[in-house]
Design a protein around this motif. Structure first.
Motif, mmCIF file in Angstrom:
data_model
loop_
_atom_site.group_PDB
_atom_site.id
_atom_site.type_symbol
_atom_site.label_atom_id
_atom_site.label_comp_id
_atom_site.label_asym_id
_atom_site.label_seq_id
_atom_site.Cartn_x
_atom_site.Cartn_y
_atom_site.Cartn_z
ATOM 1 N N ILE A 55 2.190 -45.067 -22.146
ATOM 2 C CA ILE A 55 1.882 -43.798 -21.495
ATOM 3 C C ILE A 55 1.230 -42.859 -22.501
ATOM 4 O O ILE A 55 1.436 -42.978 -23.709
ATOM 5 N N PHE A 56 0.444 -41.931 -21.982
ATOM 6 C CA PHE A 56 -0.283 -40.971 -22.813
ATOM 7 C C PHE A 56 0.353 -39.607 -22.586
ATOM 8 O O PHE A 56 0.047 -38.907 -21.624
ATOM 9 N N VAL A 57 1.295 -39.242 -23.469
ATOM 10 C CA VAL A 57 2.141 -38.074 -23.220
ATOM 11 C C VAL A 57 2.405 -37.291 -24.498
ATOM 12 O O VAL A 57 2.102 -37.742 -25.602
ATOM 13 N N ASP A 58 3.007 -36.125 -24.312
ATOM 14 C CA ASP A 58 3.554 -35.362 -25.425
ATOM 15 C C ASP A 58 4.918 -35.979 -25.737
ATOM 16 O O ASP A 58 5.855 -35.875 -24.946
ATOM 17 N N VAL A 59 5.024 -36.642 -26.873
ATOM 18 C CA VAL A 59 6.222 -37.417 -27.205
ATOM 19 C C VAL A 59 7.475 -36.545 -27.234
ATOM 20 O O VAL A 59 8.524 -36.922 -26.692
ATOM 21 N N LYS A 60 7.394 -35.375 -27.842
ATOM 22 C CA LYS A 60 8.569 -34.507 -27.945
ATOM 23 C C LYS A 60 9.059 -34.065 -26.569
ATOM 24 O O LYS A 60 10.258 -34.028 -26.299
ATOM 25 N N GLN A 61 8.111 -33.717 -25.696
ATOM 26 C CA GLN A 61 8.508 -33.292 -24.355
ATOM 27 C C GLN A 61 9.149 -34.434 -23.578
ATOM 28 O O GLN A 61 10.150 -34.242 -22.879
ATOM 29 N N MET A 62 8.597 -35.638 -23.703
ATOM 30 C CA MET A 62 9.164 -36.770 -22.976
ATOM 31 C C MET A 62 10.517 -37.181 -23.549
ATOM 32 O O MET A 62 11.405 -37.618 -22.811
ATOM 33 N N GLN A 63 10.696 -37.035 -24.846
ATOM 34 C CA GLN A 63 12.012 -37.292 -25.434
ATOM 35 C C GLN A 63 13.046 -36.321 -24.868
ATOM 36 O O GLN A 63 14.188 -36.707 -24.581
ATOM 37 N N THR A 64 12.639 -35.071 -24.700
ATOM 38 C CA THR A 64 13.529 -34.071 -24.106
ATOM 39 C C THR A 64 13.899 -34.453 -22.679
ATOM 40 O O THR A 64 15.061 -34.343 -22.271
ATOM 41 N N VAL A 65 12.917 -34.924 -21.915
ATOM 42 C CA VAL A 65 13.168 -35.334 -20.528
ATOM 43 C C VAL A 65 14.182 -36.476 -20.478
ATOM 44 O O VAL A 65 15.198 -36.397 -19.774
#
Length: 256
Positions: A149-159
């Motif tokens: 996936i092409f994402v903001d890693v920090k934001q997805m870790q938070t999710v």
């Protein structure tokens, strides 16, 4: 035998998830807000933003001092009596709880510009689980398949951290959490499934609203942060649940 039983249980849980046994569960719906409700919600969000900057400085530093001092006290006297150990543990739990509340506020406020990069869903999940304190009685089952996936890693870790932590808190120290990765109509679908207490039907439509919580020590911002982050990526998140049977959170992210 224990290993074989665990493997059979995991396989059965996976089959049930693939059949989408939660499809008949009550699901979250986007609430319709009138002008007054919209104004109230907007004012609440503004209040959260105002408080967050003060919370960061006013609480994080003292909490760090308390935590570090506690560690020093433990090192100085490793042979603690039962009463002292109980008091230290109580302080440590309180510090952890307050730190988590501060983190939830900051995660919600900081959901802004994306720093996207290509990454593995499975690696993100493994990193999150390593950082969480998962009770021994709770089994976390990760998928064998992966997706990029092409994402903001920090934001997805938070999710993922919020969703898995919520699942853990929905159990009494015993149960299963399964994560599933699917491919559907040009989207990457990620499901977080648990067999915990579930969510009452009347609460389902509110769980992603900022400041809504049914937890005694909750901020009501964890799931709101998840929703903001996923929508920031052009995706969707919803929940289906039945009380005493569990819940499934479904994330859909557009492929890059």
């Amino acid at each position: 035998r224990l290993l074989r039983n665990a493997q059979e249980d995991a396989a059965r849980l996976l089959r049930n998830a693939q059949k989408d046994e939660f499809e008949d569960f009550p699901k979250t719906e986007k609430p319709t807000l009138n002008n007054e409700e919209h104004t109230i919600r907007k004012n609440k969000l503004y209040a959260v933003g105002e408080l967050s900057s003060r919370l960061t400085h006013d609480l994080q530093n003292p909490l760090s001092i308390i935590k570090n001092t506690l560690e020093i006290l433990k090192l100085k006297d490793p042979k603690l009596d039962a009463k002292t150990k109980e008091n230290y543990d109580r302080i440590e739990r309180a510090v952890t709880r307050m730190s988590q509340q501060i983190k939830e506020v900051l995660d919600f406020v900081r959901t802004g510009d994306l720093m996207r990069e290509e990454t593995s869903v499975l690696e993100l999940l493994k990193t999150v689980i390593e950082d969480l304190d998962v009770p021994k009685g709770i089994q976390v089952i990760l998928p064998s398949q992966d997706a990029r996936i092409f994402v903001d890693v920090k934001q997805m870790q938070t999710v993922f951290s919020n969703l898995i932590l919520n699942a853990i808190q929905a159990m009494d120290g015993k149960g299963r959490i399964m994560v599933q990765i699917l491919d559907s109509d040009g989207n990457t679908v990620i499901k977080v499934i648990d067999n915990g207490h579930g969510i009452k039907k009347e609460n389902l439509r509110h769980i992603f609203e900022p400041l809504f919580t049914t937890k005694q020590n909750g901020t009501g911002l964890g799931l709101a942060s998840c929703k903001a982050a996923i929508e920031n990526h052009g995706g969707t998140i919803n929940c289906a649940s039945i009380v005493n049977k569990g819940a499934v959170f479904t994330i859909k992210l557009p492929k890059f």
